[in-house]
Design a protein around this motif. Structure first.
Motif, PDB file in Angstrom:
ATOM      1  N   ALA A   1       0.900  -1.189   0.024  1.00 48.34           N
ATOM      2  CA  ALA A   1      -0.075  -0.074  -0.117  1.00 48.34           C
ATOM      3  C   ALA A   1       1.011   1.269   0.175  1.00 48.34           C
ATOM      4  N   GLU A   2       0.296   2.349  -0.344  1.00 42.46           N
ATOM      5  CA  GLU A   2       0.876   3.539  -0.127  1.00 42.46           C
ATOM      6  C   GLU A   2       1.148   4.050   1.157  1.00 42.46           C
ATOM      7  N   TYR A   3       0.919   3.408   2.248  1.00 49.41           N
ATOM      8  CA  TYR A   3       1.228   3.800   3.817  1.00 49.41           C
ATOM      9  C   TYR A   3       1.976   2.839   4.296  1.00 49.41           C
ATOM     10  N   GLU A   4       3.104   3.329   5.059  1.00 48.73           N
ATOM     11  CA  GLU A   4       4.146   2.497   5.856  1.00 48.73           C
ATOM     12  C   GLU A   4       3.621   1.290   6.470  1.00 48.73           C
ATOM     13  N   GLY A   5       4.300   0.243   5.932  1.00 48.15           N
ATOM     14  CA  GLY A   5       4.045  -1.114   6.874  1.00 48.15           C
ATOM     15  C   GLY A   5       2.694  -1.793   6.370  1.00 48.15           C
ATOM     16  N   TRP A   6       1.822  -1.339   5.736  1.00 53.83           N
ATOM     17  CA  TRP A   6       0.932  -2.025   5.199  1.00 53.83           C
ATOM     18  C   TRP A   6       0.656  -2.520   3.488  1.00 53.83           C
ATOM     19  N   GLY A   7       0.127  -3.701   3.533  1.00 51.44           N
ATOM     20  CA  GLY A   7      -0.262  -4.068   2.163  1.00 51.44           C
ATOM     21  C   GLY A   7      -1.677  -4.042   2.163  1.00 51.44           C
ATOM     22  N   VAL A   8      -2.163  -4.355   0.621  1.00 47.49           N
ATOM     23  CA  VAL A   8      -3.512  -4.056   0.349  1.00 47.49           C
ATOM     24  C   VAL A   8      -4.082  -5.163  -0.647  1.00 47.49           C
ATOM     25  N   TRP A   9      -4.927  -5.734  -0.558  1.00 45.90           N
ATOM     26  CA  TRP A   9      -5.585  -6.714  -1.148  1.00 45.90           C
ATOM     27  C   TRP A   9      -6.867  -6.256  -1.713  1.00 45.90           C
ATOM     28  N   ASP A  10      -6.927  -6.019  -3.132  1.00 50.92           N
ATOM     29  CA  ASP A  10      -8.149  -5.400  -3.885  1.00 50.92           C
ATOM     30  C   ASP A  10      -8.974  -6.713  -4.247  1.00 50.92           C
ATOM     31  N   LEU A  11      -9.799  -7.074  -3.623  1.00 51.78           N
ATOM     32  CA  LEU A  11     -11.038  -8.083  -3.665  1.00 51.78           C
ATOM     33  C   LEU A  11     -11.727  -7.947  -5.034  1.00 51.78           C
ATOM     34  N   SER A  12     -11.975  -6.689  -5.350  1.00 51.24           N
ATOM     35  CA  SER A  12     -12.707  -6.448  -6.625  1.00 51.24           C
ATOM     36  C   SER A  12     -12.225  -6.884  -7.815  1.00 51.24           C
ATOM     37  N   LYS A  13     -10.920  -7.426  -7.888  1.00 51.75           N
ATOM     38  CA  LYS A  13     -10.303  -7.815  -8.884  1.00 51.75           C
ATOM     39  C   LYS A  13     -10.243  -9.575  -9.067  1.00 51.75           C
ATOM     40  N   LEU A  14     -11.032  -9.988  -8.075  1.00 52.65           N
ATOM     41  CA  LEU A  14     -11.593 -11.590  -8.229  1.00 52.65           C
ATOM     42  C   LEU A  14     -12.299 -11.704  -9.498  1.00 52.65           C
ATOM     43  N   LYS A  15     -12.029 -12.885  -9.998  1.00 50.29           N
ATOM     44  CA  LYS A  15     -12.645 -13.329 -11.487  1.00 50.29           C
ATOM     45  C   LYS A  15     -14.112 -13.379 -10.988  1.00 50.29           C
ATOM     46  N   GLU A  16     -14.395 -14.376 -10.106  1.00 47.62           N
ATOM     47  CA  GLU A  16     -15.684 -14.961  -9.622  1.00 47.62           C
ATOM     48  C   GLU A  16     -16.303 -13.826  -8.671  1.00 47.62           C
ATOM     49  N   THR A  17     -17.733 -13.624  -9.078  1.00 48.45           N
ATOM     50  CA  THR A  17     -18.479 -12.887  -8.249  1.00 48.45           C
ATOM     51  C   THR A  17     -19.841 -13.249  -8.147  1.00 48.45           C
ATOM     52  N   PRO A  18     -20.583 -13.086  -7.197  1.00 48.30           N
ATOM     53  CA  PRO A  18     -20.359 -12.570  -5.869  1.00 48.30           C
ATOM     54  C   PRO A  18     -19.666 -13.414  -5.104  1.00 48.30           C
ATOM     55  N   PHE A  19     -19.287 -13.050  -3.896  1.00 45.18           N
ATOM     56  CA  PHE A  19     -18.417 -13.534  -2.826  1.00 45.18           C
ATOM     57  C   PHE A  19     -18.549 -13.015  -1.643  1.00 45.18           C
ATOM     58  N   ILE A  20     -18.285 -13.668  -0.248  1.00 46.34           N
ATOM     59  CA  ILE A  20     -18.014 -13.056   0.900  1.00 46.34           C
ATOM     60  C   ILE A  20     -16.736 -13.001   1.476  1.00 46.34           C
TER      61      ILE A  20
END
Length: 464
Positions: free
Chosen positions: A208-227
């Motif tokens: 992520a753009e913030y120190e120490g953080w990583g980000v997982w963008d779930l909107s890029k999942l190929k299968e929807t919907p999901f929980i």
């Protein structure tokens, strides 16, 4: 067959069945479905609907082994049948706080005085869940951050999560989350986690753009919907994207031991985002000194002697701590002028577009304690086009502008707008003094007719 023989046969069958039962018990035959990848000592399971497309009530029934869920208020308004006590709403600004308070009678009221039900916390197993009001989270001084820190300290939970409707986009707030002990933040379909504790990364996990953080963008999942399913045991935290059949599409895993031992250095703001600044447009009336022995051509720092000894600037120099800026105007950052509609919404103090391409800014701040007791110094700066920053009269950072002496007519290099770039100033800790300090900044446009000039800045210090 004799009665004694029948008795022996019955006794043998009983013993055999007993041993068979004990063998199943001892071999730990799983009693949970294939959905759960965590060991049977699961401390909690929690479901989260982000930008969901399906029928919420059907999904809740499908995931009957999960007792509690979180979802944005706007989503729940589209599915009123799903508004039950087992659903925790996230305040997303789609309605007023008063109407939000009335919509959810099961929520605790005034957990944080003055915030109604838009800010609250719940606990399940060894985790605390914080539901925050992103509309009010405008700076690192917001009371929600102190409340999180105090609650985490008192509850001593192993895992701590936060939900927001929007990214606050302020490095100071993300530093405060990290310092408070938050190890995962959920914003719509993005999950932010502390990078150092991640054992297993999903395919779309990036820094992520913030120190120490990583980000997982779930909107890029190929299968929807999901929980999104969050579950944990004593050893690990799992964040999983699952389809309606309970199949895991992607998974992120954090090691509990790494989270417990992860060093959380406290970062304390000295100058906050959106602070008040003294400012003055570029003018020949703004004086600066050229100390004797300085290389005006720009081969070396502009205010260090050839012997690398600090030069004390005269009081008439606008960068000097002793300079009298009482005649300058005062405005709240971000300051600037722009023809970009999106950035116009950020500008709190509109500056006049003067003939000079330059604006000067000054601010004082107090430092308690000896600078030697601190281990880090960080600058967060938003700017367009170029800048130079001085700490107590000495240059500590510059970008998109030539080296050497600058005047009120100096032009920056054409440069894209930079939104809160983080710069490590650890090497300049010795320029701080106990008590009153001065930070001075000059921001230059790339052309005198350029419509864009933008400035905001934060300075923070890190404990050892």
């Amino acid at each position: 067959m004799s009665i004694i023989s029948k008795y022996k046969l019955s006794l043998l069958l009983c013993v055999s069945f007993g041993l068979l039962f004990l063998s199943f018990y001892w071999t730990n035959v799983p009693t949970e479905g294939a959905k759960s990848s965590a060991p049977s000592s699961t401390s909690f399971q929690f479901g989260y609907f982000g930008q969901h497309e399906g029928e919420v009530q059907e999904w809740i029934k499908q995931f009957g082994d999960i007792s509690f869920f979180a979802a944005p208020h706007q989503l729940l308004q589209r599915h009123p049948e799903a508004q039950t006590f087992q659903l925790y709403p996230i305040y997303d600004g789609s309605t007023t706080e008063n109407l939000f308070n009335q919509a959810y009678p099961h929520l605790p009221a005034e957990t944080l005085p003055g915030y109604g039900k838009s800010v609250y916390a719940v606990s399940h197993g060894n985790a605390s869940f914080f539901f925050l009001n992103a509309n009010r989270l405008s700076d690192a001084g917001d009371r929600q951050l102190d409340w999180i820190r105090q609650t985490v300290d008192e509850s001593k939970k192993k895992f701590n999560f936060a939900w927001l409707s929007e990214d606050p986009k302020l490095p100071e707030i993300w530093n405060a989350f990290r310092a408070a002990g938050i190890n995962a933040v959920f914003i719509r379909d993005s999950v932010y986690t502390l990078k150092l504790a991640v054992n297993q990364q999903p395919s779309d996990y990036v820094p992520a753009e913030y120190e120490g953080w990583g980000v997982w963008d779930l909107s890029k999942l190929k299968e929807t919907p999901f929980i999104t399913v969050i579950e944990a045991n004593d050893n690990a935290l799992f964040i999983k994207a699952e389809n309606k059949q309970g199949q895991v599409l992607e998974q992120l895993e954090q090691d509990a031991l790494s989270l417990a031992t992860l060093e959380q250095k406290q970062e304390i703001p000295l100058v906050g985002i959106q602070s008040l600044w003294r400012y003055h447009p570029g003018s020949k009336a703004i004086k600066f000194a050229i100390p004797e022995g300085i290389d005006v051509g720009g081969e070396g720092p502009i205010i260090e002697t050839l012997h690398t000894e600090t030069v004390k600037l005269p009081a008439y120099d606008w960068r000097s701590p002793e300079y009298d800026d009482s005649a300058w105007k005062t405005g709240r950052a971000p300051l600037g002028h722009t023809n970009d509609r999106e950035r116009q919404a950020y500008v709190q103090t509109k500056l006049e577009a003067v003939k000079s391409p330059t604006y000067y800014f000054r601010k004082s701040f107090e430092l308690d304690g000896d600078p030697k007791d601190w281990s880090g110094l960080y600058l967060h700066i938003a700017y367009e086009d170029g800048y130079v920053v001085y700490l107590n009269g000495q240059e500590v950072s510059r970008d998109a502008i030539r080296t050497g002496i600058l005047t009120e007519s100096s032009l920056a290099f054409p440069n894209e707008f930079s939104f809160f770039r983080r710069i490590d100033l650890k090497a300049h800790l010795n320029k701080l003094v106990k008590g009153r300090n001065i930070i001075a900044v000059e921001v230059h446009r790339s052309h005198s007719a350029s419509p864009n000039l933008f400035f905001d800045l934060a300075l923070s210090i890190e404990s050892k």
